[in-house]
Design a protein around this motif. Structure first.
Motif, PDB file in Angstrom:
ATOM      1  N   TYR A  34      18.619  -8.791  -1.386  1.00 32.40           N
ATOM      2  CA  TYR A  34      18.292  -7.370  -1.247  1.00 32.40           C
ATOM      3  C   TYR A  34      18.420  -6.922   0.201  1.00 32.40           C
ATOM      4  O   TYR A  34      18.999  -5.902   0.511  1.00 32.40           O
ATOM      5  CB  TYR A  34      16.875  -7.095  -1.762  1.00 32.40           C
ATOM      6  CG  TYR A  34      16.557  -5.623  -1.825  1.00 32.40           C
ATOM      7  CD1 TYR A  34      17.010  -4.851  -2.884  1.00 32.40           C
ATOM      8  CD2 TYR A  34      15.833  -5.007  -0.815  1.00 32.40           C
ATOM      9  CE1 TYR A  34      16.738  -3.498  -2.937  1.00 32.40           C
ATOM     10  CE2 TYR A  34      15.558  -3.650  -0.864  1.00 32.40           C
ATOM     11  CZ  TYR A  34      16.009  -2.904  -1.927  1.00 32.40           C
ATOM     12  OH  TYR A  34      15.744  -1.554  -1.977  1.00 32.40           O
ATOM     13  N   TYR A  58       9.841   6.889  -5.637  1.00 27.81           N
ATOM     14  CA  TYR A  58      10.884   6.385  -4.751  1.00 27.81           C
ATOM     15  C   TYR A  58      11.486   7.529  -3.938  1.00 27.81           C
ATOM     16  O   TYR A  58      11.765   7.382  -2.748  1.00 27.81           O
ATOM     17  CB  TYR A  58      11.919   5.599  -5.568  1.00 27.81           C
ATOM     18  CG  TYR A  58      11.255   4.392  -6.208  1.00 27.81           C
ATOM     19  CD1 TYR A  58      11.301   3.157  -5.592  1.00 27.81           C
ATOM     20  CD2 TYR A  58      10.489   4.514  -7.372  1.00 27.81           C
ATOM     21  CE1 TYR A  58      10.634   2.072  -6.120  1.00 27.81           C
ATOM     22  CE2 TYR A  58       9.808   3.429  -7.919  1.00 27.81           C
ATOM     23  CZ  TYR A  58       9.889   2.208  -7.288  1.00 27.81           C
ATOM     24  OH  TYR A  58       9.201   1.145  -7.810  1.00 27.81           O
ATOM     25  N   LEU A  87      11.646   8.175   0.602  1.00 26.32           N
ATOM     26  CA  LEU A  87      12.906   8.116   1.352  1.00 26.32           C
ATOM     27  C   LEU A  87      12.773   8.600   2.786  1.00 26.32           C
ATOM     28  O   LEU A  87      13.340   8.017   3.708  1.00 26.32           O
ATOM     29  CB  LEU A  87      13.993   8.927   0.634  1.00 26.32           C
ATOM     30  CG  LEU A  87      14.382   8.426  -0.759  1.00 26.32           C
ATOM     31  CD1 LEU A  87      15.339   9.407  -1.415  1.00 26.32           C
ATOM     32  CD2 LEU A  87      14.994   7.036  -0.686  1.00 26.32           C
ATOM     33  N   GLN A  92      11.091   6.146   5.059  1.00 26.18           N
ATOM     34  CA  GLN A  92      11.980   5.008   5.243  1.00 26.18           C
ATOM     35  C   GLN A  92      13.106   5.355   6.225  1.00 26.18           C
ATOM     36  O   GLN A  92      13.461   4.557   7.092  1.00 26.18           O
ATOM     37  CB  GLN A  92      12.558   4.638   3.874  1.00 26.18           C
ATOM     38  CG  GLN A  92      13.268   3.322   3.829  1.00 26.18           C
ATOM     39  CD  GLN A  92      13.735   2.985   2.417  1.00 26.18           C
ATOM     40  OE1 GLN A  92      12.941   2.911   1.479  1.00 26.18           O
ATOM     41  NE2 GLN A  92      15.038   2.812   2.255  1.00 26.18           N
ATOM     42  N   SER A 101       9.204  -0.971  -1.339  1.00 22.03           N
ATOM     43  CA  SER A 101       9.032  -1.037  -2.798  1.00 22.03           C
ATOM     44  C   SER A 101       8.565  -2.442  -3.199  1.00 22.03           C
ATOM     45  O   SER A 101       8.945  -2.960  -4.232  1.00 22.03           O
ATOM     46  CB  SER A 101      10.330  -0.652  -3.483  1.00 22.03           C
ATOM     47  OG  SER A 101      11.419  -1.278  -2.871  1.00 22.03           O
TER      48      SER A 101
END
Lengths: 356, 356
Positions: free
Chosen positions: B168, B201, B205, B208, B235
């Protein structure tokens, strides 16, 4: 930035609904506006084309991470066949505010208003004219990159679709019953409450469903921190008339800044009716009710315009407002604002834009 | 409830990527699983068909109100060519928990696991075998009713897509740098934090993106009320090793209950390493750091499995953990858990299911 709009007209025209059959957001017109975004080209390929399904990979980010924003506004057709829009520049301002919060590239509001006017003029015959009806305009942006990593999409689609609508509530301008929510939370400061993004609406469904089972048509949201201060009602802003003064929660980062809310405040000031934006607790509202000075309550939003509130359910008690009837200020605001929107009242604020 | 799966195989097979080129979630296999929901038929028309774009009206609710849920799990191929799944029943449990919060009709978890196994077995050749790679499985549900009212959709689509993936993080098992977020909020009690839904999510954003600009790969979320207690990182769930004891935030309504988190806790208990689920403030973590007893920190999740944390940025200070190196417990957890998942370590907990 795109400046040219490619137009492809539909070869067939769908049958238009009877005005009395209109609901909210079930029927769509013959055309739609589409524009794409890529890092290389920016917003590009602006086009009006037949309203039809879109095709996307199941890996498109819109299906996974909710990075969507939208707006809602209305077009009205006057008795002398003019088409009017109500403050579309405010919607574009807010769309960019939502974009900023959701990491979506900024749009050129003026250009999108031009596109929207062009689209409305092409589908003008779809605008219903009877009392309470209008053409609802839904601009929205979706992320279209094919990627399952949690990151802002690199590609987007902005679309505008149009729907002839009746009243948002089946009750029309009649007062609605509201459940004061004490379990679920809509938004919190630092979250996305001030943005018009899908997740805020998704998170509201459960509370709304539970309220509906108890016979209430919407919920009143309290703040997410103390569950004490009034935020908004369903998908509307809220106003109370207490002892002659109209109050509404101040903008705080978790409340959506409604275009109707802003207009109502200006109208009240113009009429010299006292109006205040402030933090207001549900206990204050309840105390006012107990003292007999909670004179009116109403929600405001593009879909319903003004929605009088006849009852709150709070702490296992029914608070009946103004004997469950529409109050004088609510009625005056509704009549004047819808009058301005439909061109039957003088537009003293310069809010109305004609679609030529 | 559907019990039969219609299978249509793809006429062409796409070229498979080189293992060393694999990123996360960019490439998809030849087939997908689809199942529809309607009020009349319930979940029906279960089918495996070629992976291809789907076609939806622009008025589909998925583009407007974010009523989506998803899951993520992985399939591994062993050296003797068996295909293993890791605790898929936990993902189905959580999918139904998300469904309940988002007003989406319940699914039959056992049936969806059968469907998922069938799909994985058809696309088995897509499962990469080199170190750190696997086949990521993404089940998700989207609302498909054509309606602009804010209400739960009456129609849905459940899909499962598959993606061969590398690590990831580009860094792989190497420690990541985390920014402790003090402005934005991910979720709050009464919201949707415990559900795996797009809006959570989308709202993450912005934080992040801002952290990335400062050189940090993820953010650590604090609680939405006091911005004081540790919630999760990016996450993933988060664990700290302080003075020999491993601690992780307790489940509180706003944290996602991770399958990896649950597995880690069981593994630590099995090894007699002290582990505690409790409310933990960032100040406590900082104090432990100052006292020199913050020995390790790591995130846990399906995508990254174990992600050691080498640095926190908190209150304008860089907290360097374990000299920026992967700690012993993090390493042991990673090796054992990925070993169980790939069938090289004994499955003492009965977590692994073979796809026949």
């Amino acid at each position: 930035m795109t400046t040219n709009i490619q137009i492809t007209l539909s070869e067939e025209r769908k049958e238009k609904p009877q005005p009395e059959q209109l609901e909210f957001g079930r029927i769509f017109t013959d055309h739609m506006f589409v524009m794409d975004y890529s890092p290389q080209k920016g917003w590009h390929d602006a086009r009006i084309e037949p309203f039809e399904p879109i095709t996307l990979s199941p890996a498109s980010m819109v299906f996974h991470y909710g990075q969507t924003v939208f707006e809602g506004l209305k077009a009205y057709r006057t008795s002398d066949d003019k088409v009017l829009l109500f403050r579309p520049e405010k919607n574009m301002e807010r769309l960019n505010l939502s974009n900023e919060r959701l990491c979506i590239p900024e749009i050129d509001g003026e250009f999108v208003i031009e596109a929207l006017k062009k689209l409305v003029s092409i589908d003008k015959e779809w605008i219903p004219t009877t009392e309470g009806t209008s053409l609802y305009i839904r601009p929205f942006i979706i992320p279209t990159e094919y990627y399952l990593g949690v990151a802002p999409s690199k590609f987007y689609k902005l679309m505008i679709i149009l729907s002839p609508v009746g009243s948002y509530y089946k009750e029309g301008i009649h007062p609605v019953k509201i459940f004061v929510e004490n379990q679920y939370v809509r938004a919190v400061d630092g979250g996305t409450g001030k943005a018009k993004t899908g997740g805020n609406y998704a998170s509201s469904l459960k509370a709304q469903e539970e309220a509906a089972k108890k016979g209430y048509s919407q919920v009143l949201w309290l703040d997410g921190i103390e569950k004490k201060y009034v935020e908004e009602v369903g998908s509307m802003n809220i106003f109370f008339k207490i002892n002659g003064e109209v109050v509404t929660p101040e903008i705080n980062g978790s409340i959506l800044e409604g275009v109707t809310r802003n207009s109502i405040i200006q109208m009240l000031k113009y009429w010299n009716i006292p109006v205040k934006e402030k933090r207001i607790s549900m206990e204050e509202v309840y105390d006012a009710y107990k003292e007999g000075v909670l004179e009116e309550a109403f929600g405001t939003g593009t879909a319903a315009v003004i929605s009088p509130i006849g009852e709150f359910y709070y702490k296992e008690e029914k608070m009946i407002i103004n004997k469950g009837q529409t109050g004088d200020v609510s009625k005056k605001l509704y009549d004047t604002l819808t009058g301005i929107q439909k061109g039957t009242e003088e537009d003293v604020f310069g809010w109305v834009t004609e679609v030529k």
